[in-house]
Write an enzyme that holds these catalytic residues in place. Sequence first.
Site, PDB file in Angstrom:
ATOM      1  N   HIS A  17     -13.715 -88.405  -0.407  1.00  0.00           N
ATOM      2  CA  HIS A  17     -12.079 -88.417  -1.154  1.00  0.00           C
ATOM      3  C   HIS A  17     -12.098 -87.764  -2.379  1.00  0.00           C
ATOM      4  O   HIS A  17     -10.929 -87.557  -3.101  1.00  0.00           O
ATOM      5  CB  HIS A  17     -12.488 -89.852  -1.426  1.00  0.00           C
ATOM      6  CG  HIS A  17     -12.345 -91.172  -0.772  1.00  0.00           C
ATOM      7  ND1 HIS A  17     -11.078 -91.541  -0.182  1.00  0.00           N
ATOM      8  CD2 HIS A  17     -13.422 -91.170  -0.164  1.00  0.00           C
ATOM      9  CE1 HIS A  17     -11.236 -92.467   1.461  1.00  0.00           C
ATOM     10  NE2 HIS A  17     -12.913 -92.645   1.097  1.00  0.00           N
ATOM     11  N   ARG A  61      -7.428 -77.029   0.139  1.00  0.00           N
ATOM     12  CA  ARG A  61      -7.488 -76.085  -0.751  1.00  0.00           C
ATOM     13  C   ARG A  61      -6.590 -74.871  -1.443  1.00  0.00           C
ATOM     14  O   ARG A  61      -6.616 -74.499  -0.052  1.00  0.00           O
ATOM     15  CB  ARG A  61      -8.890 -75.440  -1.681  1.00  0.00           C
ATOM     16  CG  ARG A  61      -9.454 -77.008  -2.330  1.00  0.00           C
ATOM     17  CD  ARG A  61     -11.154 -75.954  -2.080  1.00  0.00           C
ATOM     18  NE  ARG A  61     -11.974 -75.699  -1.050  1.00  0.00           N
ATOM     19  CZ  ARG A  61     -12.181 -76.198  -0.504  1.00  0.00           C
ATOM     20  NH1 ARG A  61     -12.386 -77.505  -0.228  1.00  0.00           N
ATOM     21  NH2 ARG A  61     -13.243 -75.362   0.606  1.00  0.00           N
ATOM     22  N   GLU A  77      -8.509 -78.726   7.733  1.00  0.00           N
ATOM     23  CA  GLU A  77      -9.041 -77.508   6.923  1.00  0.00           C
ATOM     24  C   GLU A  77      -9.211 -76.362   8.448  1.00  0.00           C
ATOM     25  O   GLU A  77      -8.224 -75.067   8.252  1.00  0.00           O
ATOM     26  CB  GLU A  77     -10.307 -76.981   6.601  1.00  0.00           C
ATOM     27  CG  GLU A  77     -10.124 -77.485   4.904  1.00  0.00           C
ATOM     28  CD  GLU A  77     -11.623 -77.489   4.105  1.00  0.00           C
ATOM     29  OE1 GLU A  77     -11.270 -78.401   3.050  1.00  0.00           O
ATOM     30  OE2 GLU A  77     -12.253 -77.615   4.916  1.00  0.00           O
TER      31      GLU A  77
END
Length: 343
Positions: free
Chosen positions: A16, A153, A256
């Site tokens: 989270h 990211r 990812e």
Amino acid sequence: MIYFRVDGNEQIATGHVMRCISIAQAIVENGEDCTFIISDDYPKKLIQSKGFPTLNINSKWNDLELEIERLIELIREKEIKKLIVDSYFVTKKYLKEIGRHVRIIYIDDLNLFTYPVDMIINYANYYPKFNYESLYNLKNIKLLLGCEYVPLRKEFSQLERENEINNPARTVLITTGGSDTYNIASRLLIEIIEQKKYENINFHVVSGVFNQHLSQLQMLEKTYNNIFLHYNVEKMSELMMKCDIAVSAGGTTLYELCACGVSTICFAIADNQINGVEDFGHNNIMIYAGDVSKNINIVIQNILKGIALLYQNDQLREIYSKRMTNLVDGCGASRIAYEILRF
């Protein structure tokens, strides 16, 4: 200033927190600062290491209704206008009470009830099963749904795999979540060592900040020259892109791996991961090895079967890789930041 309400600890790990950090980084890139509101100091070091301030309201991460009064005080004190909430422990009362004082953006995975919020984000591959459009058809709620909103990211955006696909595979990535409660990584490595089939493969093991079995992994790394342990990995995309096969628990890591195009064997270590890993398996995006909580030994055997299937089959790995990169492009955090800032 945009505020986040999120927690992380040994019980709920860091997933989270990490996805909120990804969104926060994208928001900062668009010129707005962010602050994290946390119930205790467990995730403080991780969040501050990424450059974000924290506010500890000394509450209980698994009983959010206890903090309603204190959080409302903080909202008034800091003049908070938008609050991003990421917790499975929200209740209808909590969201209603807080929502009277601030616009709430809720990050959802489970569709536990009809949320009284202003925006819902569910980037999961399985989101269609929840019928959000029907549930919120007559409500003035913004919906951000699907894998285009996976908040990775920036390092995962628009990646291109430069290396040729090795045949047979030379490197395997193993990542088992922030705490690895079931000690999957060590148990899997021991099984692999005993088989003596993959002595030419390098195994790269990522250890989370709450890993309770770190000493055993360190011993395995010290004993075998093809086992490499990684902590606090700064550039995860680079490590992933170096690997031919991945073995991973459910959660953001799977998205990812999609962005990196690494053929993956996935499994569930928590109830909230089951929908995701099963959907990846059902749609032949990844190989699904099972639910650890039901039978850890079967999961480990299925992982070994998956490695055996992919090990000398570069064409199959290429097929999986293309399906994965078609699903996730790594730009979801930027899309979320854009929608929040214009909201």
